[in-house]
Every structure is written in structure tokens, then in C-alpha cells.
Design a protein around this motif. Structure first.
Motif, mmCIF file in Angstrom:
data_model
loop_
_atom_site.group_PDB
_atom_site.id
_atom_site.type_symbol
_atom_site.label_atom_id
_atom_site.label_comp_id
_atom_site.label_asym_id
_atom_site.label_seq_id
_atom_site.Cartn_x
_atom_site.Cartn_y
_atom_site.Cartn_z
ATOM 1 N N GLU A 1 38.760 25.014 73.433
ATOM 2 C CA GLU A 1 37.674 24.151 73.901
ATOM 3 C C GLU A 1 36.341 24.907 73.909
ATOM 4 O O GLU A 1 35.307 24.364 73.525
ATOM 5 C CB GLU A 1 37.975 23.634 75.308
ATOM 6 N N LEU A 2 36.358 26.151 74.346
ATOM 7 C CA LEU A 2 35.115 26.905 74.508
ATOM 8 C C LEU A 2 34.520 27.358 73.183
ATOM 9 O O LEU A 2 33.298 27.457 73.047
ATOM 10 C CB LEU A 2 35.357 28.119 75.410
ATOM 11 N N GLY B 1 34.096 12.194 68.749
ATOM 12 C CA GLY B 1 32.753 12.762 68.688
ATOM 13 C C GLY B 1 32.748 14.239 69.045
ATOM 14 O O GLY B 1 33.736 14.957 68.864
ATOM 15 N N THR B 2 31.625 14.699 69.581
ATOM 16 C CA THR B 2 31.431 16.124 69.851
ATOM 17 C C THR B 2 31.242 16.370 71.345
ATOM 18 O O THR B 2 30.283 16.987 71.780
ATOM 19 C CB THR B 2 30.219 16.660 69.073
ATOM 20 N N GLY B 3 32.140 15.823 72.154
ATOM 21 C CA GLY B 3 32.046 16.028 73.586
ATOM 22 C C GLY B 3 32.380 17.454 73.982
ATOM 23 O O GLY B 3 32.837 18.268 73.171
ATOM 24 N N VAL B 4 32.191 17.765 75.262
ATOM 25 C CA VAL B 4 32.460 19.116 75.747
ATOM 26 C C VAL B 4 33.960 19.404 75.750
ATOM 27 O O VAL B 4 34.403 20.474 75.345
ATOM 28 C CB VAL B 4 31.869 19.293 77.161
ATOM 29 N N LEU B 5 34.766 18.451 76.212
ATOM 30 C CA LEU B 5 36.217 18.616 76.240
ATOM 31 C C LEU B 5 36.834 17.734 75.165
ATOM 32 O O LEU B 5 37.241 16.602 75.412
ATOM 33 C CB LEU B 5 36.757 18.254 77.623
ATOM 34 N N GLN C 1 29.449 20.814 83.254
ATOM 35 C CA GLN C 1 30.704 20.091 83.072
ATOM 36 C C GLN C 1 31.873 21.048 82.893
ATOM 37 O O GLN C 1 32.960 20.832 83.446
ATOM 38 C CB GLN C 1 30.599 19.151 81.864
ATOM 39 N N LEU C 2 31.671 22.117 82.123
ATOM 40 C CA LEU C 2 32.734 23.104 81.934
ATOM 41 C C LEU C 2 33.107 23.782 83.250
ATOM 42 O O LEU C 2 34.273 24.078 83.505
ATOM 43 C CB LEU C 2 32.290 24.157 80.908
#
Length: 314
Positions: free
Chosen positions: A36-37, A73-77, A135-136
Motif C-alpha cells: 500500500e505504501l 482508481g488511485t485511492g490511498v488504500l 488517512q494512512l
């Protein structure tokens, strides 16, 4: 003592300490977190020093066992989350703290601030908007993040930092940035007026500041986050690049054949450390981290002020 000398001494001491590794029940989560990171299986495999197929299998296993629904899409998670996985990540955070470790993230520009810190489990740096860092943190993928004032949609002051529910915004200090260019072989060479920057959605105020001072801007692809990729594009296209000179060893600048752009706009950013409220914020490791970061930034400011290079914000 120069900041680079301090970093080198810290790195020497860190090599004598054993590296933190997650317990076996959390190994697959560790892989998923790095996936994820970093944003891709290849980059996660590189950061974890394992084969890409192993990363793929761990992600598939976590997705199946925790019934994750990947986001579009290109979300954070991007690989999905739910209450069960978030609780497991909180457990992993507690285990890191048991071992005296905090997972602290930032972007490539500010990564040198974390060099040599024995209580920091750093992750591959990446440029993100401040809301993404928040958010992370809320999802417990990281335990803290160094965030720049350039990464907001509106101007913020040192006295009134931005806030998010459940998070603490700890002021660290100010850092002047300067534009660097590839060393020219002749005074007659045309100086670049185009600057290489992260995506506008990530550093909107930095785009705004440089545009106001008459510079053209070129965005680095999101897939290129490491320093060699930035330097390659900078040289290939004869671009300028903003750097924090106080965080860089002069020998490194010389080895990379970089020099200051003669036209220096005033670029002064405020830095904050985002931390979750509660146990992490009050931990000994967090207090030590805050003191160390503030000390490093203060020394950078003293060195640049002594050299007559400190600038005021526009």
C-alpha cells in the motif's frame, strides 16, 4: 557540527543494532502495508528484499482471509480495508512500540531528516498530499508522518497548523528550499526556467509559489519517487529542482554536479509531524523523535543563516 556529520554518526551507530522484523503472525500484513505504501508490487518487493511473486501471494492471502474489496482508481488504500484489518494494524503498531519502533514516513525531499534514527522504522518515501498522510495514520499503516506546508490546498501558519480528527499536529520548524540546476560548462549556457515538481495535487502551494515567480513547471510522474529518477529527468530535460540544501551533504551536491540557480525565489516551508493521539504521541520514542527533528531543523537554519542563505517566505 554540520547536520550531515550528525547523520553520518547516527548511521554508524545504527549499523550496530539489530533490525526490527515483524513477528510471524504479522508477516503477511507487513507485506500488504509496504504494498500500500509503495504503490506497486515491484517497489514493495524491492523494499522488502523479496521476490515479486511472494508479495503477490501475501496480498492475495490477506485479501482472501480479510475479505478485502480493492478500491477503484488511485485511492490511498487501493487493496481495501475494513474494521478487522484496521484492528490488526493497530495490533502491529502496538508490537512496533513494544520493540521501541515507530514507523515514520515522509517524502523524498525530507527523508534525510530521518537518517540514522534507531527508533524509526522508515518506509520508502513518497510525495503525498497532507490529507493522504492523515488517512494512512488513521488506518494505522504508519505511526507518524513529516508533512510540509506545501502539501495543503490553502496557506497555513506555524501558529495555527492544520488539524484532523484523532491526530496531533506537532510543529517542527521551518526549512528553506533552493533551486538547483545541473552544473553548466559555460556562462553562456541558457539557464532553465522550468522546475521539476511533484504533481500539483500533491504540492499545490509549491506550484502556486513558483508560478507566481515566473517559473514554468513540469510534473514528475507518480511512479518515479526515488532520488535517482528525479535527478535523471532533471538532467535529461535541463530542469531546475527544489532541494533543502541544509539536509544535503556538500560532497553529495558536488558528486551530482549540481549548482544553485542564480535566480532564487523565496521558498520557506513549515514542517509538522503528524501523530495519532494517545499512546503513540505520549511515548518516549515520539518525544525523542520530536526533539531530534526540531534540533536538526534548528541547526540547518543556523548554518544557512550563518552563510547568509536564509530567505523569507513570499
Amino acid at each position: 557540527m554540520a547536520c550531515s556529520t550528525i547523520v553520518q554518526a547516527c548511521l554508524a551507530s545504527r549499523r550496530q543494532l539489530p533490525a526490527y522484523s515483524p513477528p510471524e503472525p504479522l508477516e503477511h500484513l507487513h507485506v500488504l502495508d509496504l504494498l500500500e505504501l509503495t504503490g506497486s508490487q515491484s517497489k514493495a518487493a524491492q523494499a522488502l528484499a523479496m521476490h515479486q511473486s511472494t508479495v503477490c501471494r501475501s496480498a492475495a492471502l490477506m485479501g482472501e482471509q480479510f475479505r478485502l474489496q480493492p478500491s477503484r482508481g488511485t485511492g490511498v488504500l487501493r487493496y481495501g480495508t475494513n474494521e478487522s484489518l484496521q484492528l490488526l494494524r493497530l495490533s502491529y503498531r502496538a508490537h512496533r512500540m513494544m520493540d521501541g519502533q515507530l514507523r515514520i514516513a515522509t517524502d523524498p525531499l525530507h527523508q534525510p531528516l530521518l537518517a540514522g534514527m534507531v527508533s524509526v522504522q522508515s518506509v520508502p518515501p513518497k510525495f503525498r498530499h497532507s490529507g493522504e498522510w492523515a488517512q494512512l495514520l488513521s488506518q494505522a499503516l504508519i505511526d507518524g508522518a513529516i508533512v510540509s506546508s506545501w502539501c495543503h490546498h490553502r496557506r497555513v501558519s506555524a501558529s495555527r497548523p492544520p488539524t484532523w480528527p484523532g491526530l496531533m499536529t506537532v510543529p517542527l520548524g521551518a526549512l528553506p528550499l533552493q533551486l538547483f540546476i545541473p552544473a553548466t560548462s559555460s556562462v553562456e549556457d541558457i539557464l532553465p526556467r522550468k522546475v521539476l515538481l511533484p504533481k500539483r495535487a500533491v504540492t499545490p502551494l509549491l506550484h502556486e509559489a513558483l508560478s507566481w515567480h515566473g517559473f514554468q513547471l513540469e510534473e514528475q510522474p507518480l511512479s518515479c519517487q526515488d532520488v535517482p529518477a528525479w535527478l535523471k529527468r532533471m538532467r535529461d530535460r535541463q530542469l531546475a529542482l527544489p532541494l533543502g540544501p541544509g539536509l544535503l551533504d556538500p560532497d553529495w551536491l558536488e558528486a551530482q554536479a549540481l549548482q544553485l540557480h542564480p535566480d532564487q525565489p523565496p521558498l520557506l516551508e513549515q514542517l509538522w509531524l503528524l501523530l495519532p493521539e494517545g499512546r503513540v504521541r505520549s511515548s518516549r520514542e515520539a518525544r525523542h523523535l520530536i526533539r531530534t527533528l526540531r534540533l536538526r531543523l534548528a541547526r540547518v537554519g543556523e548554518e544557512l543563516l550563518g552563510a547568509g542563505e536564509l530567505v523569507e517566505e513570499a
